[in-house]
Design a protein around this motif. Structure first.
Motif, PDB file in Angstrom:
ATOM      1  N   ILE A 102       0.949  -1.173   0.135  1.00  0.00           N
ATOM      2  CA  ILE A 102      -0.062   0.103   0.027  1.00  0.00           C
ATOM      3  C   ILE A 102       0.742   1.236  -0.177  1.00  0.00           C
ATOM      4  N   GLU A 103       0.999   1.933  -1.060  1.00  0.00           N
ATOM      5  CA  GLU A 103       1.860   3.323  -1.251  1.00  0.00           C
ATOM      6  C   GLU A 103       1.315   4.334  -0.430  1.00  0.00           C
ATOM      7  N   THR A 104       2.108   4.968   0.594  1.00  0.00           N
ATOM      8  CA  THR A 104       1.773   6.054   1.149  1.00  0.00           C
ATOM      9  C   THR A 104       2.538   6.968   1.064  1.00  0.00           C
ATOM     10  N   HIS A 105       2.157   8.261   1.811  1.00  0.00           N
ATOM     11  CA  HIS A 105       3.084   9.526   1.631  1.00  0.00           C
ATOM     12  C   HIS A 105       4.407   9.457   2.598  1.00  0.00           C
ATOM     13  N   TYR A 106       4.355   8.433   3.514  1.00  0.00           N
ATOM     14  CA  TYR A 106       5.501   8.653   4.649  1.00  0.00           C
ATOM     15  C   TYR A 106       6.727   8.340   3.825  1.00  0.00           C
ATOM     16  N   VAL A 107       7.845   9.169   4.235  1.00  0.00           N
ATOM     17  CA  VAL A 107       9.198   9.074   3.787  1.00  0.00           C
ATOM     18  C   VAL A 107      10.140   9.072   5.135  1.00  0.00           C
ATOM     19  N   GLU A 108      10.118   9.748   5.955  1.00  0.00           N
ATOM     20  CA  GLU A 108      11.131   9.646   7.082  1.00  0.00           C
ATOM     21  C   GLU A 108      10.679  10.774   8.270  1.00  0.00           C
ATOM     22  N   GLU A 109      10.930  10.028   9.318  1.00  0.00           N
ATOM     23  CA  GLU A 109      10.396  10.690  10.696  1.00  0.00           C
ATOM     24  C   GLU A 109      11.794  11.525  11.106  1.00  0.00           C
ATOM     25  N   LEU A 110      11.413  12.733  11.194  1.00  0.00           N
ATOM     26  CA  LEU A 110      12.604  13.757  11.472  1.00  0.00           C
ATOM     27  C   LEU A 110      12.895  13.789  12.805  1.00  0.00           C
ATOM     28  N   ASN A 111      11.674  13.821  13.744  1.00  0.00           N
ATOM     29  CA  ASN A 111      12.060  13.980  15.207  1.00  0.00           C
ATOM     30  C   ASN A 111      10.301  13.646  15.543  1.00  0.00           C
ATOM     31  N   ASP A 112      10.193  13.955  16.919  1.00  0.00           N
ATOM     32  CA  ASP A 112       9.132  13.622  17.572  1.00  0.00           C
ATOM     33  C   ASP A 112       7.798  14.032  17.020  1.00  0.00           C
ATOM     34  N   ARG A 113       7.697  15.231  16.542  1.00  0.00           N
ATOM     35  CA  ARG A 113       6.722  15.832  15.939  1.00  0.00           C
ATOM     36  C   ARG A 113       6.557  15.902  14.281  1.00  0.00           C
ATOM     37  N   GLU A 114       7.800  15.767  13.812  1.00  0.00           N
ATOM     38  CA  GLU A 114       7.890  16.143  12.331  1.00  0.00           C
ATOM     39  C   GLU A 114       8.205  14.903  11.110  1.00  0.00           C
ATOM     40  N   THR A 115       7.720  14.781   9.937  1.00  0.00           N
ATOM     41  CA  THR A 115       7.955  13.885   9.167  1.00  0.00           C
ATOM     42  C   THR A 115       7.854  14.275   7.905  1.00  0.00           C
ATOM     43  N   VAL A 116       8.909  13.811   7.121  1.00  0.00           N
ATOM     44  CA  VAL A 116       8.843  14.105   5.673  1.00  0.00           C
ATOM     45  C   VAL A 116       8.011  13.082   4.686  1.00  0.00           C
ATOM     46  N   VAL A 117       7.028  13.973   4.028  1.00  0.00           N
ATOM     47  CA  VAL A 117       6.255  13.109   3.204  1.00  0.00           C
ATOM     48  C   VAL A 117       6.325  13.363   1.885  1.00  0.00           C
ATOM     49  N   LYS A 118       5.659  12.503   0.791  1.00  0.00           N
ATOM     50  CA  LYS A 118       5.650  13.010  -0.574  1.00  0.00           C
ATOM     51  C   LYS A 118       4.611  14.112  -0.869  1.00  0.00           C
ATOM     52  N   GLU A 119       4.868  14.977  -1.553  1.00  0.00           N
ATOM     53  CA  GLU A 119       4.124  15.966  -1.748  1.00  0.00           C
ATOM     54  C   GLU A 119       3.005  15.339  -2.885  1.00  0.00           C
ATOM     55  N   CYS A 120       1.458  15.439  -2.450  1.00  0.00           N
ATOM     56  CA  CYS A 120       0.686  14.783  -3.351  1.00  0.00           C
ATOM     57  C   CYS A 120      -0.633  15.895  -3.451  1.00  0.00           C
ATOM     58  N   GLU A 121      -1.612  15.751  -4.334  1.00  0.00           N
ATOM     59  CA  GLU A 121      -2.757  16.458  -4.317  1.00  0.00           C
ATOM     60  C   GLU A 121      -3.813  15.763  -3.402  1.00  0.00           C
ATOM     61  N   ILE A 122      -4.270  16.397  -2.400  1.00  0.00           N
ATOM     62  CA  ILE A 122      -5.122  15.610  -1.752  1.00  0.00           C
ATOM     63  C   ILE A 122      -6.430  15.491  -2.289  1.00  0.00           C
ATOM     64  N   ILE A 123      -7.078  14.171  -2.283  1.00  0.00           N
ATOM     65  CA  ILE A 123      -8.195  14.236  -3.036  1.00  0.00           C
ATOM     66  C   ILE A 123      -9.373  14.530  -1.967  1.00  0.00           C
ATOM     67  N   PRO A 124     -10.021  15.286  -2.311  1.00  0.00           N
ATOM     68  CA  PRO A 124     -10.921  16.077  -0.947  1.00  0.00           C
ATOM     69  C   PRO A 124     -12.050  15.066  -0.354  1.00  0.00           C
ATOM     70  N   LEU A 125     -11.814  13.937  -0.062  1.00  0.00           N
ATOM     71  CA  LEU A 125     -12.953  13.323   0.607  1.00  0.00           C
ATOM     72  C   LEU A 125     -12.367  12.476   1.875  1.00  0.00           C
ATOM     73  N   GLU A 126     -13.084  12.465   2.704  1.00  0.00           N
ATOM     74  CA  GLU A 126     -12.920  11.684   3.994  1.00  0.00           C
ATOM     75  C   GLU A 126     -13.333  10.066   3.653  1.00  0.00           C
ATOM     76  N   VAL A 127     -12.334   9.219   3.668  1.00  0.00           N
ATOM     77  CA  VAL A 127     -12.958   7.875   3.266  1.00  0.00           C
ATOM     78  C   VAL A 127     -12.953   7.328   4.700  1.00  0.00           C
ATOM     79  N   ILE A 128     -14.395   6.886   5.022  1.00  0.00           N
ATOM     80  CA  ILE A 128     -14.633   6.195   6.533  1.00  0.00           C
ATOM     81  C   ILE A 128     -14.744   4.931   6.306  1.00  0.00           C
ATOM     82  N   VAL A 129     -14.312   3.865   7.172  1.00  0.00           N
ATOM     83  CA  VAL A 129     -14.376   2.472   7.040  1.00  0.00           C
ATOM     84  C   VAL A 129     -14.963   2.044   8.249  1.00  0.00           C
ATOM     85  N   ARG A 130     -15.947   1.401   8.419  1.00  0.00           N
ATOM     86  CA  ARG A 130     -16.721   1.118   9.821  1.00  0.00           C
ATOM     87  C   ARG A 130     -17.033  -0.469   9.911  1.00  0.00           C
ATOM     88  N   ASN A 131     -16.427  -0.992  11.025  1.00  0.00           N
ATOM     89  CA  ASN A 131     -16.647  -2.497  11.209  1.00  0.00           C
ATOM     90  C   ASN A 131     -17.809  -2.894  12.175  1.00  0.00           C
TER      91      ASN A 131
END
Ligand code: TMP
Ligand code: ASP
Length: 241
Positions: free
Chosen positions: A66-95
């Motif tokens: 599953i391809e994700t935007h995650y690249v590298e955790e820099l520190n406790d709060r900051e992470t490098v991610v791939k730049e992408c154009e967010i599809i303006p949808l909240e996709v909700i999955v319910r069990n």
């Protein structure tokens, strides 16, 4: 990689440009809001927990292709991610029925659904993120049917993977919200975050709520709930290593 201009500030995260094309830095805040920003507060250490939890889970998902935007955790709060154009949808999955589904359909919270359900909300704060279906999404050119088929395939696969992980740490994955983005090459990838802000986690045995519902509903022990889920995931992470 170096952080440069602030690109965007949301309710729980800031996003910065970097000195490298195609990469952004996400910075997680302790700020918490609910009901489209009407309820405001702060959850101590939430930024660090959500950052690290989301990164850990995205790394697990990547192992299932599953391809994700995650690249590298820099520190406790900051992470490098791939730049992408967010599809303006909240996709909700319910069990399991909970939250707005329980209200809308009159199902008691905690009743397991006979199959997982996907819902979509159109990400628009002014409209209050209204629920939409596949037809609205195509008619408004938010995504094509091919992209929706892929999003649903990925959403169910993510659900299977996450349920397996959380089951191992005695947590029932009730429901969750994810967001996808598009890379310049057209690939649809998992973006945003997976955390107690965006999932419902219940203890498998006591069914105690261990997520943002404690903040939304003023249930108390909010920080403790985030720490509890994170602590169990850390143990699981150590077992894997
Ligand atoms: P809901 O039952 O309130 O519709 O929420 C479904 C799931 O989506 C739940 O796990 C919480 C998550 N969620 C978000 O991540 N952001 C939101 O703005 C809302 C309303 C819910
Ligand atoms: N993130 C949403 C907001 O700020 C609400 C939520 O998570 O319940 O309003």
């Amino acid at each position: 990689m170096k952080k440069s201009d602030l690109l965007y500030e949301g309710k729980a995260k800031k996003v910065f440009k970097t000195n490298e094309e195609g990469y952004l830095i996400v910075s997680y805040k302790d700020d918490a809001t609910a009901f489209n920003g009407v309820k405001k507060g702060s959850i101590r250490n939430k930024g660090a927990i959500n950052n690290k939890m989301s990164n850990f889970l995205m790394k697990i998902l990547a192992k299932s292709d599953i391809e994700t935007h995650y690249v590298e955790e820099l520190n406790d709060r900051e992470t490098v991610v791939k730049e992408c154009e967010i599809i303006p949808l909240e996709v909700i999955v319910r069990n399991v029925a909970a939250g707005s589904l329980s209200k809308r359909l009159g199902l008691a919270e905690g009743v397991r659904l006979s199959m997982p359900v996907i819902e979509y909300c159109y990400k628009d704060d002014e409209l209050g993120d209204p629920m939409v279906n596949r037809y609205h999404i195509q008619a408004m050119n938010i995504a094509t049917i091919e992209e929706l088929e892929l999003i649903e395939y990925l959403a169910f696969k993510i659900n299977d993977n996450l349920q397996q992980v959380f089951n191992r740490i005695d947590i029932e994955l009730i429901d969750f919200k994810i967001e996808f983005g598009k890379l310049k090459n057209g690939n649809v990838i998992l973006a945003d975050e997976i955390s107690p802000d965006t999932c419902r986690f219940w203890d498998k045995h006591t069914r105690m709520k261990l997520d943002k519902d404690r903040f939304r509903r003023d249930l108390g022990q909010v920080e403790e709930a985030y720490e509890e889920v994170y602590g169990r995931l850390l143990k699981y992470q150590e077992e894997l290593a």
